[in-house]
Design a protein around this motif. Structure first.
Motif, PDB file in Angstrom:
ATOM      1  N   GLU A 284       0.817  -1.359   0.058  1.00 54.33           N
ATOM      2  CA  GLU A 284      -0.164  -0.037  -0.228  1.00 54.33           C
ATOM      3  C   GLU A 284       0.950   1.251  -0.011  1.00 54.33           C
ATOM      4  O   GLU A 284       0.474   2.167  -0.777  1.00 54.33           O
ATOM      5  CB  GLU A 284      -1.141   0.152   1.239  1.00 54.33           C
ATOM      6  CG  GLU A 284      -1.900  -1.325   1.196  1.00 54.33           C
ATOM      7  CD  GLU A 284      -2.978  -1.259   2.270  1.00 54.33           C
ATOM      8  OE1 GLU A 284      -2.640  -0.441   3.162  1.00 54.33           O
ATOM      9  OE2 GLU A 284      -3.940  -1.859   2.357  1.00 54.33           O
ATOM     10  N   ASP A 285       1.904   1.035   0.554  1.00 56.33           N
ATOM     11  CA  ASP A 285       2.992   2.263   0.554  1.00 56.33           C
ATOM     12  C   ASP A 285       3.701   2.502  -0.739  1.00 56.33           C
ATOM     13  O   ASP A 285       4.321   3.577  -0.762  1.00 56.33           O
ATOM     14  CB  ASP A 285       3.996   2.110   1.822  1.00 56.33           C
ATOM     15  CG  ASP A 285       3.220   2.372   3.226  1.00 56.33           C
ATOM     16  OD1 ASP A 285       2.153   3.153   2.977  1.00 56.33           O
ATOM     17  OD2 ASP A 285       3.723   1.897   4.281  1.00 56.33           O
ATOM     18  N   ASN A 286       3.912   1.500  -1.406  1.00 55.52           N
ATOM     19  CA  ASN A 286       4.471   1.556  -2.670  1.00 55.52           C
ATOM     20  C   ASN A 286       3.737   1.217  -3.906  1.00 55.52           C
ATOM     21  O   ASN A 286       3.644   0.003  -4.528  1.00 55.52           O
ATOM     22  CB  ASN A 286       5.551   0.375  -2.645  1.00 55.52           C
ATOM     23  CG  ASN A 286       6.790   0.964  -1.601  1.00 55.52           C
ATOM     24  OD1 ASN A 286       7.607   1.699  -1.930  1.00 55.52           O
ATOM     25  ND2 ASN A 286       6.457   0.268  -0.382  1.00 55.52           N
ATOM     26  N   THR A 341      -2.680   2.150 -11.502  1.00 51.62           N
ATOM     27  CA  THR A 341      -3.113   0.850 -11.149  1.00 51.62           C
ATOM     28  C   THR A 341      -3.485   0.702  -9.725  1.00 51.62           C
ATOM     29  O   THR A 341      -2.400   1.278  -9.063  1.00 51.62           O
ATOM     30  CB  THR A 341      -1.954  -0.165 -11.467  1.00 51.62           C
ATOM     31  OG1 THR A 341      -1.988  -0.366 -12.793  1.00 51.62           O
ATOM     32  CG2 THR A 341      -2.205  -1.668 -10.945  1.00 51.62           C
ATOM     33  N   THR A 342      -4.514   0.111  -9.375  1.00 53.08           N
ATOM     34  CA  THR A 342      -4.681  -0.005  -7.937  1.00 53.08           C
ATOM     35  C   THR A 342      -4.689  -1.165  -7.230  1.00 53.08           C
ATOM     36  O   THR A 342      -4.686  -2.236  -7.829  1.00 53.08           O
ATOM     37  CB  THR A 342      -6.222   1.078  -7.676  1.00 53.08           C
ATOM     38  OG1 THR A 342      -7.026  -0.137  -8.548  1.00 53.08           O
ATOM     39  CG2 THR A 342      -6.470   2.075  -8.287  1.00 53.08           C
ATOM     40  N   LEU A 343      -4.586  -1.494  -5.841  1.00 51.70           N
ATOM     41  CA  LEU A 343      -4.543  -2.540  -5.103  1.00 51.70           C
ATOM     42  C   LEU A 343      -5.299  -2.568  -4.113  1.00 51.70           C
ATOM     43  O   LEU A 343      -5.346  -1.473  -3.327  1.00 51.70           O
ATOM     44  CB  LEU A 343      -3.118  -2.503  -4.870  1.00 51.70           C
ATOM     45  CG  LEU A 343      -2.517  -3.789  -3.893  1.00 51.70           C
ATOM     46  CD1 LEU A 343      -1.328  -4.280  -3.988  1.00 51.70           C
ATOM     47  CD2 LEU A 343      -2.762  -3.502  -2.287  1.00 51.70           C
ATOM     48  N   VAL A 382       4.939  -6.155  -7.477  1.00 53.11           N
ATOM     49  CA  VAL A 382       4.395  -6.713  -6.119  1.00 53.11           C
ATOM     50  C   VAL A 382       5.458  -7.829  -5.659  1.00 53.11           C
ATOM     51  O   VAL A 382       5.458  -7.747  -4.498  1.00 53.11           O
ATOM     52  CB  VAL A 382       2.944  -7.550  -6.475  1.00 53.11           C
ATOM     53  CG1 VAL A 382       2.446  -8.288  -5.113  1.00 53.11           C
ATOM     54  CG2 VAL A 382       1.976  -6.290  -6.948  1.00 53.11           C
ATOM     55  N   ASN A 383       5.795  -8.656  -6.388  1.00 53.73           N
ATOM     56  CA  ASN A 383       6.641  -9.671  -5.916  1.00 53.73           C
ATOM     57  C   ASN A 383       7.924  -8.923  -5.327  1.00 53.73           C
ATOM     58  O   ASN A 383       8.656  -9.495  -4.473  1.00 53.73           O
ATOM     59  CB  ASN A 383       6.887 -10.680  -7.266  1.00 53.73           C
ATOM     60  CG  ASN A 383       7.689 -11.777  -6.628  1.00 53.73           C
ATOM     61  OD1 ASN A 383       7.278 -12.574  -5.847  1.00 53.73           O
ATOM     62  ND2 ASN A 383       8.994 -12.384  -7.192  1.00 53.73           N
TER      63      ASN A 383
END
Length: 494
Positions: A284-286, A341-343, A382-383
């Motif tokens: 969330e911070d990146n 792009t959202t997460l 993400v990885n």
């Protein structure tokens, strides 16, 4: 010293004045490109009729709930889908008498409304979906979610905003047109998905295969999309119609970690749940970087002349203001979703007892992929972030769909579609953009170059937040506007 000071001021103004000139020129030359509708906004409108609200209320009473295979509820039943189709046939007799209806699978239908004389024009198609998401905890609803409660100004129920309002609006418009002896000038198809909320494979997927098999290619496909939202940000002080000519991709990821168990009285520095939590916070911070390019840049370019100072200045000078503009956009969750792009971490699990150390923790992540990114780029990001936090956490891909491609919106199809919107909402600017959710249109991308995702109603952010939430409802006037929008589509484009 005085001479150096004067020289510094001189050189400063040599650079500042031309820059100010460019900013002023760009701002003043930024002119609206909004079309004038061919029909006066009050012409050829379907009159207000309480019968429309009664029929819509009945449609909301059917528990046409979609459940994914992993979340299948014992309450699930296919009976409401069968009953709903019977209800449609009883409610719209002229359609079922006039229009060709093909049954696909158990509950999907494709309707074909043709002119008496064959037309060489490519057909158009309207879409919506029958299925709805589960209502959640019933105690949070003011009225029961499947009551179809009609109040003085609103109709309440699951599906009121997603997506039975469009489904019933399409049918009301076609039924009215047939009653008025209005005939299309080309083939008009309409179809309604039965499992859009879980991917659409059984409904829209089968319909798309049927159309491809029979060589049916479309000029335009219209499906659910953005409503016109009031109050998204201070500089959007009026509704804006953003037509989704593209759609974000999807990346579903599972994060998992295993750890030694034991008694909770002798814990390690961090349990499996704590370690997973740190990885989620790091993601969330990146976030993926925001981008003002491609379709996003076109959106801002067309929006600029519709805004007041100082936002018109910012959007008219994107090369100079992009950094500051990204900061502003990132502060609004709604606007942020347009440009990056959202997460979202939607499910997390781990542990089985209060006094037992968890041996396992997992998280399910849903990502919506912006056009400037690919699913592989996002997966690698993400990885990388997760591995930097905890190399014992694995990242597994469960589903990936790339962002949709799109045609340049500067064409007659988009122009005519914009005119239809403005015939109902004459003061609303129409802007092309990226739809941030996913729809059944993904199954039809090979059948047409023009897919427009748009819901013709005005909502506030508060009312938009009732979609997939509690107390879903629609104002009566908004529902009438939906009916009239599809009626105008038939008249002006059909």
């Amino acid at each position: 010293m005085h001479r150096k000071y004067l020289l510094l001021r001189f050189f400063k103004w040599i650079f500042v004045l031309p820059l100010l000139g460019i900013i002023i020129y760009n701002t003043l030359s930024c002119k609206s490109t909004q079309p004038i509708p061919d029909h006066p906004s009050r012409d050829e409108r379907i009159p207000w009729n309480e019968e429309y609200f009664i029929r819509f209320s009945k449609a909301l009473k059917f528990k046409t709930i979609s459940y994914s295979s992993s979340d299948l509820s014992p309450e699930y039943s296919e009976v409401p889908f069968k009953d709903f189709n019977n209800f449609l046939e009883e409610s719209f007799p002229l359609i079922y008498k006039t229009v060709d209806v093909v049954k696909i699978g158990d509950y999907s239908r494709i309707y074909k409304w043709s002119p008496k004389k064959p037309s060489s024009r490519k057909p158009i198609m309207f879409m919506a979906h029958i299925d709805v998401v589960p209502p959640g905890d019933l105690k949070h609803w003011k009225y029961p979610p499947f009551s179809g409660k009609i109040t003085n100004d609103e109709i309440w129920g699951r599906g009121a905003l997603d997506d039975k309002h469009c489904l019933m609006g399409i049918l009301e418009a076609v039924e009215y047109a047939i009653k008025q002896k209005i005939e299309p000038t080309r083939d008009i198809y309409f179809t309604f998905g039965i499992d859009e909320e879980i991917g659409g494979d059984m409904g829209a997927g089968r319909v798309a295969k049927y159309m491809a098999k029979h060589g049916i290619n479309l000029e335009l496909l219209v499906d659910e999309g953005f409503a016109m939202i009031n109050g998204t940000h201070a500089y959007l002080n009026r509704p804006v119609a953003v037509v989704g000519i593209s759609e974000k991709g999807i990346l579903n990821l599972d994060l998992e970690i295993k750890a030694p168990g034991g008694h909770a009285s002798i814990p390690p520095p961090s349990t499996a749940i704590g370690r997973m939590s740190r990885a989620i916070v790091a993601l969330e911070d990146n976030p993926m970087p925001m981008s003002i390019s491609g379709l996003n840049k076109e959106l801002l370019r067309k929006l600029a002349p519709e805004l007041s100072w100082p936002y018109r200045v910012l959007l008219s000078n994107l090369k100079l203001s992009s950094y500051f503009l990204k900061y502003i956009l990132s502060k609004s969750p709604f606007l942020n979703a347009f440009f990056r792009t959202t997460l979202a971490t939607t499910l997390i699990s781990g542990g089985n007892a209060r006094n037992v150390l968890p041996t396992y923790a997992s998280a399910r992540i849903n990502m919506r992929i912006a056009p400037q990114d690919t699913t592989e780029m996002v997966y690698q990001h993400v990885n990388s972030v997760v591995q930097s936090v905890d190399p014992d956490i694995t990242v597994q891909c469960q589903k990936r769909v790339e962002p949709n491609s799109f045609k340049d919106p500067n064409n007659n199809v988009f122009l005519n579609f914009s005119k239809v919107i403005r015939s109902i909402y004459p003061d609303v600017p129409v802007i092309p953009g990226v739809f941030v959710a996913t729809t059944d249109t993904n199954h039809f991308l090979e059948l047409t170059d023009y897919v427009y995702r748009f819901t013709p109603i005005t909502l506030t952010l508060d009312s938009m937040n009732t979609i997939h939430n509690f107390n879903e409802r629609i104002p009566k006037q908004s529902y009438m506007n939906i009916i009239n929008f599809y009626f105008q589509l038939i008249i002006q484009m059909g």
